[in-house]
Design an enzyme around this catalytic site. Structure first.
Site, PDB file in Angstrom:
ATOM      1  N   LYS A   1      -2.849  -8.829  -6.961  1.00  0.00           N
ATOM      2  CA  LYS A   1      -3.346  -8.920  -5.805  1.00  0.00           C
ATOM      3  C   LYS A   1      -2.828  -7.778  -4.635  1.00  0.00           C
ATOM      4  O   LYS A   1      -1.927  -7.865  -4.272  1.00  0.00           O
ATOM      5  CB  LYS A   1      -3.037 -10.192  -4.863  1.00  0.00           C
ATOM      6  CG  LYS A   1      -4.140 -10.220  -3.708  1.00  0.00           C
ATOM      7  CD  LYS A   1      -3.652 -11.191  -2.484  1.00  0.00           C
ATOM      8  CE  LYS A   1      -2.664 -10.736  -1.555  1.00  0.00           C
ATOM      9  NZ  LYS A   1      -3.300  -9.529  -0.776  1.00  0.00           N
ATOM     10  N   HIS A   2      -3.603  -6.497  -4.635  1.00  0.00           N
ATOM     11  CA  HIS A   2      -3.110  -5.418  -4.019  1.00  0.00           C
ATOM     12  C   HIS A   2      -3.474  -5.696  -2.675  1.00  0.00           C
ATOM     13  O   HIS A   2      -4.247  -6.465  -2.044  1.00  0.00           O
ATOM     14  CB  HIS A   2      -3.682  -4.104  -4.668  1.00  0.00           C
ATOM     15  CG  HIS A   2      -2.803  -3.162  -4.953  1.00  0.00           C
ATOM     16  ND1 HIS A   2      -1.955  -2.834  -3.940  1.00  0.00           N
ATOM     17  CD2 HIS A   2      -2.610  -2.014  -5.640  1.00  0.00           C
ATOM     18  CE1 HIS A   2      -0.973  -1.707  -4.144  1.00  0.00           C
ATOM     19  NE2 HIS A   2      -1.570  -1.316  -5.422  1.00  0.00           N
ATOM     20  N   ALA A   3      -2.665  -4.631  -1.701  1.00  0.00           N
ATOM     21  CA  ALA A   3      -3.093  -4.844  -0.257  1.00  0.00           C
ATOM     22  C   ALA A   3      -4.511  -4.240  -0.203  1.00  0.00           C
ATOM     23  O   ALA A   3      -5.162  -3.430  -1.094  1.00  0.00           O
ATOM     24  CB  ALA A   3      -2.206  -3.414   0.324  1.00  0.00           C
TER      25      ALA A   3
ATOM     26  N   CYS B   1      10.453   1.188   1.956  1.00  0.00           N
ATOM     27  CA  CYS B   1      11.443   0.343   2.372  1.00  0.00           C
ATOM     28  C   CYS B   1      12.981   0.828   2.201  1.00  0.00           C
ATOM     29  O   CYS B   1      13.764   0.553   2.794  1.00  0.00           O
ATOM     30  CB  CYS B   1      11.425  -1.067   1.496  1.00  0.00           C
ATOM     31  SG  CYS B   1      11.369  -0.580  -0.396  1.00  0.00           S
TER      32      CYS B   1
ATOM     33  N   TRP C   1       0.772  -1.197  -0.043  1.00  0.00           N
ATOM     34  CA  TRP C   1       0.058   0.088   0.033  1.00  0.00           C
ATOM     35  C   TRP C   1       0.783   1.415   0.078  1.00  0.00           C
ATOM     36  O   TRP C   1       0.414   2.403  -0.318  1.00  0.00           O
ATOM     37  CB  TRP C   1      -0.856   0.004   1.316  1.00  0.00           C
ATOM     38  CG  TRP C   1      -0.269  -0.388   2.481  1.00  0.00           C
ATOM     39  CD1 TRP C   1      -0.249  -1.626   3.300  1.00  0.00           C
ATOM     40  CD2 TRP C   1       0.600   0.484   3.147  1.00  0.00           C
ATOM     41  NE1 TRP C   1       0.576  -1.530   4.058  1.00  0.00           N
ATOM     42  CE2 TRP C   1       1.050  -0.387   4.261  1.00  0.00           C
ATOM     43  CE3 TRP C   1       1.270   1.811   3.139  1.00  0.00           C
ATOM     44  CZ2 TRP C   1       2.159   0.307   5.254  1.00  0.00           C
ATOM     45  CZ3 TRP C   1       1.794   2.266   4.249  1.00  0.00           C
ATOM     46  CH2 TRP C   1       2.401   1.371   5.196  1.00  0.00           C
ATOM     47  N   ASN C   2       2.213   1.283   0.268  1.00  0.00           N
ATOM     48  CA  ASN C   2       2.855   2.425   0.649  1.00  0.00           C
ATOM     49  C   ASN C   2       3.134   3.295  -0.550  1.00  0.00           C
ATOM     50  O   ASN C   2       3.190   4.396  -0.661  1.00  0.00           O
ATOM     51  CB  ASN C   2       4.012   2.309   1.295  1.00  0.00           C
ATOM     52  CG  ASN C   2       5.030   1.108   0.578  1.00  0.00           C
ATOM     53  OD1 ASN C   2       4.630   0.387  -0.161  1.00  0.00           O
ATOM     54  ND2 ASN C   2       6.432   1.297   0.685  1.00  0.00           N
TER      55      ASN C   2
ATOM     56  N   GLY D   1       6.660  -6.466  -0.363  1.00  0.00           N
ATOM     57  CA  GLY D   1       5.989  -6.391   0.909  1.00  0.00           C
ATOM     58  C   GLY D   1       6.818  -6.606   2.182  1.00  0.00           C
ATOM     59  O   GLY D   1       8.026  -6.482   2.104  1.00  0.00           O
ATOM     60  N   SER D   2       6.198  -7.117   3.287  1.00  0.00           N
ATOM     61  CA  SER D   2       6.902  -7.316   4.546  1.00  0.00           C
ATOM     62  C   SER D   2       7.755  -8.459   4.336  1.00  0.00           C
ATOM     63  O   SER D   2       7.518  -9.396   3.600  1.00  0.00           O
ATOM     64  CB  SER D   2       6.057  -7.230   5.754  1.00  0.00           C
ATOM     65  OG  SER D   2       5.398  -8.704   5.430  1.00  0.00           O
TER      66      SER D   2
ATOM     67  N   GLU E   1      10.859  -8.268  -3.187  1.00  0.00           N
ATOM     68  CA  GLU E   1      11.315  -6.874  -2.533  1.00  0.00           C
ATOM     69  C   GLU E   1      10.738  -6.715  -1.272  1.00  0.00           C
ATOM     70  O   GLU E   1       9.482  -6.380  -1.109  1.00  0.00           O
ATOM     71  CB  GLU E   1      10.788  -5.885  -3.614  1.00  0.00           C
ATOM     72  CG  GLU E   1      11.510  -5.956  -5.078  1.00  0.00           C
ATOM     73  CD  GLU E   1      12.753  -5.679  -5.008  1.00  0.00           C
ATOM     74  OE1 GLU E   1      13.585  -5.327  -4.110  1.00  0.00           O
ATOM     75  OE2 GLU E   1      13.418  -5.885  -6.288  1.00  0.00           O
ATOM     76  N   LEU E   2      11.378  -6.710  -0.183  1.00  0.00           N
ATOM     77  CA  LEU E   2      11.017  -6.827   1.224  1.00  0.00           C
ATOM     78  C   LEU E   2      11.436  -5.483   2.000  1.00  0.00           C
ATOM     79  O   LEU E   2      11.804  -4.440   1.435  1.00  0.00           O
ATOM     80  CB  LEU E   2      11.654  -7.983   1.690  1.00  0.00           C
ATOM     81  CG  LEU E   2      11.094  -9.398   1.138  1.00  0.00           C
ATOM     82  CD1 LEU E   2      11.803 -10.409   1.768  1.00  0.00           C
ATOM     83  CD2 LEU E   2       9.848  -9.508   0.715  1.00  0.00           C
TER      84      LEU E   2
END
Length: 451
Positions: free
Chosen positions: A154-156, A262, A130-131, A206-207, A228-229
């Site tokens: 599949k988005h946030a 990130c 989402w960022n 994401g996380s 990509e975390l």
């Protein structure tokens, strides 16, 4: 079931999206697989024309797309406009360079002919955060679709309005139905999607936790994955740095998007000779930042995207202070808003040093000299990017090979650029996006040999 998008600034519902059912999801997957067989045959010249048109659609609708970002996740409207425009640039980049990237690669061997042909692989499933709700998607979609693949997003869940707008971009640009599709689903449908024969690869931004879960599923079903975390980027301030320029860069590197990035600078490691000067000027500059309604033109700091995220940052701040960090500025949180915060005397063992702080919190760390500064920079489970500020560029370049990070920026904040590969190591993930590398991630590099 439906997913509501809630404005983090005032708590109002700004959109509602019906969940994609299992039957509908199966249809989306089947469509992606069927469409791929036709899309891969479309001449590259037509695919580059379409991605260029997508860029134009973005430019023609900057205000609409920026507004939905500001409302759904609290991004200041000025930054949201810039994000839409950057998405248009990545479309332009692949429109202009795809032909060169995908050209046959001639390799001399004992064959009469030997070369590498670049073919698309199929449907790529994208799990996005989402960022940066537009940019993260377009930096995947522009190279991936132009290469001849199809995509499912599949988005946030809190930015499904942005997801709908992104699908609209491709529709308006004239893409065939099924080349790019949304799935309004939660994490519980991830395995169903990954296991489907249509999906040949997964890309996730994401996380660390989300990346680990998806990587396990990708391994289970033998699908390629790109992750990509998170990051805990170090921002090194050496004794000879141009202090005023460095402070301006540092504030932007930490506070842009309310620190929800990130690649934001999170650990400021400063040589002790200039520690007090840098921290003093940094705090004064942060005080001048205007917090407020993300929809207002002069707002520089909005809310965090959700209340629970702000609460998580607040917990990290309190725990760091409890362990000896000094609260130099801010430190308070109300609902989804967290004050811009500066912590001094931060050391290893504190959350502000060891963990990723995904909010407007700057950790100030003192180093005896340049060698200790670099040692401290590498005391992290993350390795995404590092900034080094100094007038001695030659000296800075001598340290490039000493760090694990995927990016090394001198006298500049770490940022993504369509022309440069982007990605990290360690717990920051693997694989590269953008540039030629980003297009090659989802390509079948096929060896052709003629005796």
């Amino acid at each position: 079931m439906k997913f509501d998008s809630i404005n983090p600034y005032n708590g109002e519902v700004v959109g509602s999206h019906k969940e994609t059912t299992k039957v509908e999801l199966t249809k989306i997957l089947d469509t992606a697989e069927k469409t791929f067989e036709e899309w891969r045959k479309v001449p590259l010249g037509e695919r580059t024309r379409l991605i260029a048109k997508a860029g134009q659609v973005l430019r023609d609708n900057v205000e609409r797309y920026a507004k939905v970002m500001a409302l759904e996740m609290g991004k200041p409207i000025v930054e949201a406009r810039a994000e839409v425009k950057k998405c248009a640039l990545v479309c332009d980049y692949y429109a202009e360079n795809a032909a060169d990237f995908l050209a046959d690669e001639i390799i001399k061997t004992d064959a009469s002919q030997s070369f590498v042909r670049h073919n698309p692989i199929g449907c790529v499933f994208a799990v996005m955060p989402w960022n940066y709700p537009f940019w993260q998607v377009f930096r995947f979609a522009a190279p991936t679709l132009t290469a001849g693949n199809t995509g499912i997003l599949k988005h946030a869940q809190n930015v499904f309005g942005c997801a709908a707008m992104i699908e609209e971009v491709f529709d308006k640009a004239g893409y065939p139905k099924g080349v790019f599709q949304n799935a309004f689903v939660g994490h519980d449908k991830t395995e169903m999607i990954i296991s489907h024969n249509a999906v040949k690869a997964i890309t996730l931004t994401g996380s660390e936790r989300a990346g680990s879960a998806v990587a396990q599923l990708a391994g289970k079903y033998l699908k390629k994955s790109l992750l990509e975390l998170g990051g805990s980027n170090a921002f090194l301030v050496l004794a000879d740095a141009d202090m005023d320029k460095t402070v301006a860069t540092a504030v932007n590197a930490r506070m842009m998007n309310a620190g929800q990035s990130c690649i934001a600078a999170k650990r400021f490691i400063i040589e002790e000779k200039v520690y007090d000067e840098f921290v003093d000027k940094f705090v004064k500059a942060v005080i001048e930042l205007k917090s407020g309604d993300p929809m207002e033109e002069n707002t520089q700091i909005g809310t965090l995207a959700r209340i629970d995220l702000a609460e998580g940052v607040q917990k990290q701040v309190k725990e760091s202070v409890k362990k000896g960090a000094k609260l130099l500025l801010g430190g308070k949180q109300k609902d989804a808003y967290h004050e811009p915060t500066v912590l001094g005397n931060v050391k290893p063992g504190m959350p502000a040093f060891d963990e990723e702080t995904f909010g407007p919190v700057a950790a100030m760390i003192k180093a005896k000299n340049i060698d200790e500064a670099f040692e401290l920079s590498q005391m992290s489970n993350y390795a995404l990017g590092i900034s080094v500020c100094t007038k001695n560029v030659k000296k800075a370049l001598e340290y490039v090979d000493r760090v694990d990070d995927g990016a090394y920026f001198v006298n500049e904040l770490v940022k993504s650029d369509p022309r440069l590969p982007f990605g990290g190591q360690k717990n920051s993930g693997f694989g590269r996006e953008l540039s030629r590398d980003g297009m090659m991630e989802f390509i079948n590099r096929k060896t052709v040999y003629v005796k």
